[in-house]
Design an enzyme around this catalytic site. Structure first.
Site, PDB file in Angstrom:
ATOM      1  N   SER A 260       0.826  -1.197   0.000  1.00  0.00           N
ATOM      2  CA  SER A 260       0.000   0.000   0.000  1.00  0.00           C
ATOM      3  C   SER A 260       0.858   1.243   0.000  1.00  0.00           C
ATOM      4  CB  SER A 260      -0.862   0.022   1.266  1.00  0.00           C
ATOM      5  OG  SER A 260      -0.011   0.122   2.396  1.00  0.00           O
ATOM      6  N   LYS A 261       0.271   2.324  -0.472  1.00  0.00           N
ATOM      7  CA  LYS A 261       1.068   3.550  -0.551  1.00  0.00           C
ATOM      8  C   LYS A 261       1.267   4.188   0.814  1.00  0.00           C
ATOM      9  CE  LYS A 261      -2.587   6.597  -2.354  1.00  0.00           C
ATOM     10  NZ  LYS A 261      -3.341   6.310  -3.541  1.00  0.00           N
ATOM     11  N   ARG A 262       0.484   3.756   1.778  1.00  0.00           N
ATOM     12  CA  ARG A 262       0.715   4.270   3.129  1.00  0.00           C
ATOM     13  C   ARG A 262       2.034   3.750   3.702  1.00  0.00           C
ATOM     14  NH1 ARG A 262      -2.094   2.628   7.215  1.00  0.00           N
ATOM     15  NH2 ARG A 262      -3.268   1.126   5.978  1.00  0.00           N
ATOM     16  N   ASN A 264       4.528   2.078   1.677  1.00  0.00           N
ATOM     17  CA  ASN A 264       5.606   1.967   0.707  1.00  0.00           C
ATOM     18  C   ASN A 264       5.405   2.991  -0.392  1.00  0.00           C
ATOM     19  OD1 ASN A 264       7.723  -0.190   0.757  1.00  0.00           O
ATOM     20  ND2 ASN A 264       5.949  -1.423   1.328  1.00  0.00           N
TER      21      ASN A 264
END
Ligand code: GLU
Length: 481
Positions: A260-262, A264
């Site tokens: 997830s962009k949270r 990575n």
């Protein structure tokens, strides 16, 4: 459906990103495998933009996908600017196609109109949840008479079109990665195929397009496995042959949750902007869930395209460990020719960087470059004013001693002769240290800090020569009071 080994023709594969935000590393990852299947068999790899979810549509997302592919050097055969025999390759431009097949499904009795309101559906789901049942459409509208349906359509009542899933039976397939997979038909919801806004859902559009675009091998993420039974039913209802299916493992964060962009950085272009080389990023993602047959860690895209085989893909979700990417990036940077490296560093050199000195500076920092972007931080003391931390400078010695050390050092370094080579420079400084019996570690660290403002730098004497006599002498003139 037979196994892939029995398929000998050219393979057609596709990546079908939805333009809902950034260009995702997972898209590039999957594309590499798609591209390999196509290249190995003389087939084609295409990009199709799946933009039917208007609520999640992001304006420049599509452009970013093409930009990312261009940067990575992933070449596709159809789609985008290239077009191709099955154009358009963007779903929002194919709405009449989906409409046509939706009508066909209705006419055959494999789909039906549903006029239920959002409120009713929410209520229904809540009730099912309370009763501990699987949330599924209760088929209220499946029972409508054709007169009722016609009347409601004429009155322009908002509606969707749903797939009519058989009540009983087993839906199964031989997945090229996961082997035999099966679902009970009774567990499958009557999926919406056409939404009230006239757009198809992913499920109808993906099946229609994969068929019309003659996709033979379909790779996608594991998260789509539960959708596959719906797709199989659609292929059956439309009388179409199924493509081969391969569900790739889910890429994970370090804590094993879905990437997830949270947690990575998942944006391809942000790796570009942070100074990673496309070759390194491709090499890194190739090894997510796949291993080289000879156990190699470093290999090019073209080598990957030659040796990739689906049987080396693991089922467990690989962890996205960017420490490994950092390591690889350093290796790729050091493998570049000087000219190539200079060219790639250019966008990362600040405007005040003395480009005419790059040839001298570069060898001194090469070992320490992890990303191209590091260049500024690693080199600024060569050409910008430094700040010296007084406490660090005096850490191992008294003020008086440091002052006298600096004074004699300046005297020794004033004659041009000391500067002929870095060896000559080193020789003068070592003699000075020995003659005065200064503690080696203290003196050299003090000198390093005075000259560079830092404790960790490239080799000191080479660094001093690149900074230059005049500037070094100036830096050694520290005013403590
Ligand atoms: N549009 C889907 C996605 O964004 C594609 C899934 C598939 O490959 O079928 O992931």
């Amino acid at each position: 459906m037979s196994h892939t080994s029995s398929f000998t023709g050219p393979k057609r594969t596709r990546i079908a990103p939805s333009p809902t935000g950034i260009a995702h590393v997972g898209t590039a990852w999957m594309s590499m495998f798609d591209l390999a299947l196509a290249r190995q068999s003389g087939g084609q790899f295409l990009i199709r933009i799946e933009d039917t979810d208007r609520t999640r549509f992001v304006e420049d997302a599509e452009a970013k996908i093409y930009e990312a592919f261009e940067w990575l050097g992933i070449e596709y055969d159809e789609g985008g600017q290239k077009g191709g025999p099955y154009a358009p390759y963007k779903q929002s431009e194919r709405l009449d196609v989906y409409q046509k097949y939706a009508q066909e499904l209705i006419a055959q009795g494999d789909a039906y109109y549903c006029f239920c309101s959002a409120e009713r559906l929410t209520q229904m789901r809540n009730d099912q949840q309370k009763a501990g049942l699987l949330p599924k459409y209760d088929r209220l509208c499946c029972g409508l008479s054709s007169d009722d349906v016609q009347q409601k359509l004429k009155a322009n009542e908002p509606h969707v079109i749903r797939l009519k899933v058989p009540d009983v039976g087993v839906i199964s397939w031989e997945d090229l990665i996961r082997g035999h997979v099966e679902f009970e038909s009774s567990a499958v919801d009557d999926q919406v195929l056409m939404k009230s806004d006239g757009f198809p859902t992913y499920h109808l559009a993906v099946v229609v397009d994969d068929h019309l675009m003659k996709i033979t091998h379909l790779l996608r993420g594991e998260e789509w496995i539960s959708s596959t039974p719906k797709h199989i039913l659609l292929y059956r209802a439309l009388g179409w042959e199924m493509p081969f299916l391969a569900h790739m493992p889910l890429i994970r964060n370090a804590d094993k949750s879905k990437l997830s962009k949270r947690k990575n950085d998942v944006s391809i272009l942000s790796y570009r902007d942070r100074g990673y080389l496309p070759e390194a990023l491709l090499n890194f993602i190739a090894l997510l869930g796949w291993s080289h047959p000879e156990g190699k860690e470093i290999f090019s895209l073209s080598e990957f395209l030659d040796v990739m085989s689906l049987d080396r893909i693991q089922k467990t979700g690989p962890v996205f460990d960017t420490k490994k990417l950092d390591w690889m990036n350093g290796i790729y940077i050091r493998n570049l020719s000087v000219e190539d490296l200079k060219h790639r560093l250019e966008p990362f050199l600040p405007s005040d960087f003395p480009r005419e000195r790059l040839d001298h500076i570069l060898p001194l920092i090469l070992e320490r470059l992890v990303t191209l972007k590091d260049v500024e931080g690693l080199t600024s003391f060569f050409f910008r004013p430094i700040t010296v931390d007084r406490d660090e400078l005096l850490k191992k010695s008294s003020l008086e001693e440091v002052e006298s050390q600096l004074k004699v050092t300046r005297e020794v370094l004033t004659p041009e002769a000391s500067w002929q080579s870095h060896e000559a420079l080193e020789e003068s400084i070592r003699q000075l240290q020995e003659k005065n019996n200064w503690k080696k570690s203290q003196y050299f660290m003090m000198l390093r800090i005075a000259v560079t403002g830092q404790q960790a730098t490239p080799p000191l004497f080479e660094t001093m020569r690149v900074i230059g006599r005049e500037e070094v002498l100036k830096r050694l003139t520290i005013h403590f009071h």
